[in-house]
Design a protein around this motif. Structure first.
Motif, short mmCIF file in Angstrom:
data_model
loop_
_atom_site.label_atom_id
_atom_site.label_comp_id
_atom_site.label_asym_id
_atom_site.label_seq_id
_atom_site.Cartn_x
_atom_site.Cartn_y
_atom_site.Cartn_z
N ALA A 82 0.86 -1.17 0.14
CA ALA A 82 -0.03 0.02 0.01
C ALA A 82 0.95 1.32 0.05
N ILE A 83 0.50 2.33 -0.83
CA ILE A 83 1.39 3.62 -0.73
C ILE A 83 0.16 4.53 -0.52
N ASP A 84 0.48 5.05 0.80
CA ASP A 84 -0.27 6.29 1.26
C ASP A 84 0.34 7.53 0.68
N TRP A 85 -0.16 8.33 -0.08
CA TRP A 85 0.56 9.67 -0.41
C TRP A 85 -0.29 10.71 0.55
N LEU A 86 0.81 11.37 1.22
CA LEU A 86 0.72 12.39 2.37
C LEU A 86 1.05 13.64 2.18
N LEU A 100 -3.54 11.79 4.81
CA LEU A 100 -3.83 10.99 3.69
C LEU A 100 -4.35 11.97 2.41
N GLU A 126 -4.14 10.38 -0.86
CA GLU A 126 -4.76 9.21 -1.68
C GLU A 126 -3.94 7.92 -1.24
N ARG A 127 -4.58 6.79 -1.55
CA ARG A 127 -3.90 5.59 -1.23
C ARG A 127 -4.13 4.80 -2.73
N GLU A 128 -2.90 4.00 -2.72
CA GLU A 128 -2.71 2.94 -4.18
C GLU A 128 -2.46 1.65 -3.67
N THR A 129 -2.59 1.03 -4.39
CA THR A 129 -2.29 -0.54 -4.16
C THR A 129 -0.91 -0.97 -5.17
N PHE A 147 5.22 9.93 0.86
CA PHE A 147 4.45 8.83 0.73
C PHE A 147 4.90 7.70 1.75
N ARG A 148 4.12 7.04 2.29
CA ARG A 148 4.41 5.83 3.29
C ARG A 148 3.95 4.58 2.60
#
Length: 79
Positions: free
Chosen positions: A17-21, A26, A28-31, A63-64
């Motif tokens: 998971a990639i959390d754009w911060l 947060l 946006e979140r993407e996989t 991003f996390r």
């Protein structure tokens, strides 16, 4: 999820998971489904400009990256 894990194991890829911060919030979140955390990190950095374009005024500053268990692997600058 078990079926997905079996399928992914057959192909030797992992789920991330990639959390754009923006300032830790947060945006946006993407996989990502790639072979390693390093590959997911590199791919996220390549997409940073596109993510920023989708969020004018809230461009992510980091991003996390998390593995499929939710363990945080790191927080990185987008460049």
């Amino acid at each position: 999820m078990l079926g997905l894990q079996i399928f992914l194991a057959d192909w030797d890829i992992e789920l991330f998971a990639i959390d754009w911060l923006k300032r830790g919030i947060l945006v946006e979140r993407e996989t990502s489904v790639l072979t390693s955390a390093a590959d997911a990190n590199a791919a996220a950095k390549l997409r940073a400009r596109d993510v920023a374009r989708r969020h004018p005024g809230q461009e992510p500053d980091s991003f996390r990256l998390m593995d499929e268990t939710g363990k945080i692997l790191g927080i990185f600058p987008p460049k």
